[in-house]
Motif scaffolding. Structure first.
Motif, PDB file in Angstrom:
ATOM      1  N   GLY A  95      15.515 -25.213 -32.900  1.00  0.00           N
ATOM      2  CA  GLY A  95      16.748 -25.651 -33.543  1.00  0.00           C
ATOM      3  C   GLY A  95      17.352 -24.569 -34.402  1.00  0.00           C
ATOM      4  O   GLY A  95      16.997 -23.391 -34.303  1.00  0.00           O
ATOM      5  N   ALA A  96      18.241 -25.011 -35.269  1.00  0.00           N
ATOM      6  CA  ALA A  96      19.091 -24.068 -35.976  1.00  0.00           C
ATOM      7  C   ALA A  96      18.428 -23.454 -37.202  1.00  0.00           C
ATOM      8  O   ALA A  96      18.502 -22.246 -37.414  1.00  0.00           O
ATOM      9  CB  ALA A  96      20.390 -24.762 -36.366  1.00  0.00           C
TER      10      ALA A  96
ATOM     11  N   LYS B 209      12.972 -27.543 -41.140  1.00  0.00           N
ATOM     12  CA  LYS B 209      11.719 -27.816 -40.426  1.00  0.00           C
ATOM     13  C   LYS B 209      10.461 -27.363 -41.167  1.00  0.00           C
ATOM     14  O   LYS B 209       9.355 -27.629 -40.716  1.00  0.00           O
ATOM     15  CB  LYS B 209      11.750 -27.149 -39.037  1.00  0.00           C
ATOM     16  CG  LYS B 209      13.101 -27.232 -38.325  1.00  0.00           C
ATOM     17  CD  LYS B 209      13.311 -28.525 -37.539  1.00  0.00           C
ATOM     18  CE  LYS B 209      14.774 -28.798 -37.277  1.00  0.00           C
ATOM     19  NZ  LYS B 209      15.150 -29.038 -35.921  1.00  0.00           N
TER      20      LYS B 209
ATOM     21  N   ALA C  56      16.669 -20.666 -33.270  1.00  0.00           N
ATOM     22  CA  ALA C  56      17.095 -19.641 -34.228  1.00  0.00           C
ATOM     23  C   ALA C  56      16.030 -19.372 -35.282  1.00  0.00           C
ATOM     24  O   ALA C  56      15.969 -18.282 -35.859  1.00  0.00           O
ATOM     25  CB  ALA C  56      18.403 -20.070 -34.891  1.00  0.00           C
TER      26      ALA C  56
ATOM     27  N   GLY D 100      19.896 -13.102 -30.644  1.00  0.00           N
ATOM     28  CA  GLY D 100      18.933 -13.881 -29.868  1.00  0.00           C
ATOM     29  C   GLY D 100      19.491 -15.281 -29.639  1.00  0.00           C
ATOM     30  O   GLY D 100      19.844 -15.963 -30.601  1.00  0.00           O
TER      31      GLY D 100
ATOM     32  N   ASN E 129      10.805 -31.114 -31.500  1.00  0.00           N
ATOM     33  CA  ASN E 129      12.107 -31.234 -32.163  1.00  0.00           C
ATOM     34  C   ASN E 129      12.760 -29.866 -32.255  1.00  0.00           C
ATOM     35  O   ASN E 129      12.154 -28.919 -32.755  1.00  0.00           O
ATOM     36  CB  ASN E 129      11.967 -31.814 -33.583  1.00  0.00           C
ATOM     37  CG  ASN E 129      13.240 -31.629 -34.390  1.00  0.00           C
ATOM     38  OD1 ASN E 129      13.347 -30.716 -35.193  1.00  0.00           O
ATOM     39  ND2 ASN E 129      14.232 -32.463 -34.151  1.00  0.00           N
TER      40      ASN E 129
ATOM     41  N   GLY F 187      17.107 -22.763 -27.657  1.00  0.00           N
ATOM     42  CA  GLY F 187      18.204 -21.795 -27.682  1.00  0.00           C
ATOM     43  C   GLY F 187      19.526 -22.515 -27.825  1.00  0.00           C
ATOM     44  O   GLY F 187      19.567 -23.730 -28.077  1.00  0.00           O
TER      45      GLY F 187
ATOM     46  N   GLU G 110      23.897 -25.548 -25.660  1.00  0.00           N
ATOM     47  CA  GLU G 110      25.265 -26.018 -25.395  1.00  0.00           C
ATOM     48  C   GLU G 110      25.992 -25.035 -24.477  1.00  0.00           C
ATOM     49  O   GLU G 110      26.972 -25.390 -23.820  1.00  0.00           O
ATOM     50  CB  GLU G 110      26.067 -26.152 -26.696  1.00  0.00           C
ATOM     51  CG  GLU G 110      25.517 -27.169 -27.689  1.00  0.00           C
ATOM     52  CD  GLU G 110      24.525 -26.566 -28.692  1.00  0.00           C
ATOM     53  OE1 GLU G 110      23.921 -25.503 -28.388  1.00  0.00           O
ATOM     54  OE2 GLU G 110      24.332 -27.176 -29.751  1.00  0.00           O
TER      55      GLU G 110
ATOM     56  N   GLY H  41      18.979 -35.145 -32.752  1.00  0.00           N
ATOM     57  CA  GLY H  41      20.231 -35.401 -32.034  1.00  0.00           C
ATOM     58  C   GLY H  41      20.473 -34.385 -30.930  1.00  0.00           C
ATOM     59  O   GLY H  41      20.754 -34.748 -29.770  1.00  0.00           O
ATOM     60  N   ASP H  42      20.349 -33.107 -31.253  1.00  0.00           N
ATOM     61  CA  ASP H  42      20.642 -32.070 -30.263  1.00  0.00           C
ATOM     62  C   ASP H  42      19.536 -31.984 -29.216  1.00  0.00           C
ATOM     63  O   ASP H  42      19.810 -31.790 -28.031  1.00  0.00           O
ATOM     64  CB  ASP H  42      20.820 -30.720 -30.956  1.00  0.00           C
ATOM     65  CG  ASP H  42      22.043 -30.716 -31.859  1.00  0.00           C
ATOM     66  OD1 ASP H  42      23.154 -30.880 -31.335  1.00  0.00           O
ATOM     67  OD2 ASP H  42      21.876 -30.601 -33.085  1.00  0.00           O
ATOM     68  N   SER H  43      18.299 -32.158 -29.657  1.00  0.00           N
ATOM     69  CA  SER H  43      17.180 -32.092 -28.700  1.00  0.00           C
ATOM     70  C   SER H  43      17.304 -33.207 -27.675  1.00  0.00           C
ATOM     71  O   SER H  43      17.083 -32.987 -26.475  1.00  0.00           O
ATOM     72  CB  SER H  43      15.845 -32.232 -29.435  1.00  0.00           C
ATOM     73  OG  SER H  43      15.764 -31.291 -30.470  1.00  0.00           O
TER      74      SER H  43
END
Ligand code: ADP
Ligand code: MG
Length: 401
Positions: A201-202, A207, A226, A294, A318, A322, A325, A355-357
């Motif tokens: 994730g970002a 995390k 990231a 990256g 979670n 990368g 999107e 949400g994104d995962s």
């Protein structure tokens, strides 16, 4: 001790049931009209809604949607959500333009048993996020029973998730909440070893807590996304223009030292010369060249991660690997989704959340091949960290009635 905790313990017939659901869904603009872009969370609430209406109860549903900042915001109205719910159920869903008050009570009185009503966005009211007891009391006026099925919002102590519960003699968790707690408890409290956690994730800052909490129970922790570059920065490796959280570099170094041997970072990466799907990109081992970013884990990382996942009996994931999107940078994330499906297939317990995962897993086509796709992002992480979730505590810590 709480005396009634699940939906099956409540008498629902002829009763007004206030249900906190998590209908915080992504919307998209279709020719000036807002539409539901992904109805995963609405579908997840259907078992609870159906249980109530089929038993002859009136289901009064409420949820927040987005961040309207405590005031009515037309673009964040629940109207499109009511429309989608109606389509999914094939039954009428009434909607109202407020969340409390006499007109709503009248609408509920006029509704047949088995009927459904969706209140407006709870965050249109400033008392929602402040957990205002006046608002909680007004919401409680609308019904005889309270059910919380909004796992995704359970880490928030808001009026509709926490405060309202104290105003009811009878309250219970919904079917989705039950399922979420069942799976996540298995992962948190009795993971069958080897237990592998995959975090991406970002942001590292989101995390760190969960990495720390899992550092003991997990046999291996795989890092992607990231976050990777903050860890690399911590060992003085070149990361080019990759996303780094400078103020978390020390934390990353400390975690790495603590997790010696358990932590696996990607040995290679996809580096791009711009944050754009059409940017020039290539696989690079170790460092990220100057001026490059990256954007995904590399094929060597996919191979390493897959090998480790093949040995696991429990896997929790979670955070995308990368910038999934952008289709050119989705390979690492989709490969992990596929490895999750393979692990499930051979009997491992697999859980993914965020949400994104979850959006990525849906896109990969493997959502149905994973043991449990959590509707929680922050709530799932908080649960795995062992934190008390106010939305659950408000149900379980009630005075017995
Ligand atoms: P979740 O919603 O599943 O909890 P996060 O919100 O933590 O996940 O992170 C998802 C975001 O992380 C995605 O928007 C994705 O584009 C971004 N991301 C993943 N890898 C990178 C990267 N290498 N550089 C920048 N952003 C990344
Ligand atoms: Mg996210």
């Amino acid at each position: 001790m709480p005396d009634k905790l699940t939906l099956d313990d409540l008498v629902l017939q002829n009763r007004r049931v206030l249900v906190r659901v998590d209908f915080n869904v992504p919307l998209e603009d279709e020719n000036g009209m807002q539409e539901v872009a992904d109805d995963t969370r609405i579908r997840a609430a259907l078992p609870t809604v159906r249980t109530i209406t089929e038993a002859g109860g009136k289901a009064i549903l409420m949820s927040h949607l987005g961040r309207p900042g405590g005031e009515p915001t037309p673009s964040l109205s629940m109207t499109p959500v009511a429309g989608r719910l109606q389509e999914l159920l094939g039954e009428r869903v009434r909607s109202v333009s407020n969340i409390a008050g006499d007109t709503i009570e009248e609408a509920i009185d006029g509704m047949p048993d088995g009927g459904m009503l969706l209140l407006e966005n709870t965050r249109f009211h400033p008392g929602e996020k402040s957990n205002d007891d006046g608002l909680a009391a007004e919401l409680a006026e609308l019904a005889d029973l309270y059910v919380n099925d909004a796992f995704g919002a359970a880490h928030r102590a808001h009026a509709s998730t926490a405060g309202v519960a104290a105003h009811f003699d009878e309250a219970a968790m919904g079917k989705l909440m039950e399922r979420e707690i069942e799976y996540l408890t298995r992962v948190r409290d009795e993971p069958e070893q080897p237990f592998v956690a995959i975090l991406g994730g970002a942001k590292v800052s989101d995390k760190i807590g969960v990495i720390e909490a899992l550092s003991d129970p997990a046999a291996r922790l795989l890092i992607g996304g990231a976050m990777t570059y903050t860890f690399m920065q911590a060992f003085g490796e070149d990361v080019g223009d990759s996303r780094v959280e400078e103020d978390r570099v020390d934390d990353a170094r400390a975690l790495h030292d603590k997790l010696e041997g358990k932590l696996t970072l990607p040995p290679d990466h996809v580096a791009a010369d711009a944050f754009d799907n059409d940017a020039e990109h290539h696989v690079t081992e170790g460092r990220i060249p100057d001026g490059e970013i990256g954007v995904d884990i590399g094929p060597g990382a996919v191979e390493d991660f897959r090998e480790i996942m093949e040995t696991a009996n429990t896997i929790v994931w979670n955070g995308p690997m990368g910038v999934f999107e952008m289709p050119n940078f989705a390979e690492g994330t989709f490969a992990v989704a596929e490895a999750m499906a393979d692990a499930t297939d051979r009997g491992a317990l697999t859980v993914v959340g965020g949400g994104d995962s979850v959006a990525a897993v849906n896109e990969s086509g493997h959502a149905d091949d994973i043991s449990h796709v959590s509707t929680g992002g922050g709530a799932m992480l908080a649960f795995l960290e062992g934190k008390e979730l106010p939305g659950i505590a408000a149900l379980t810590d009630r005075e017995g009635v």
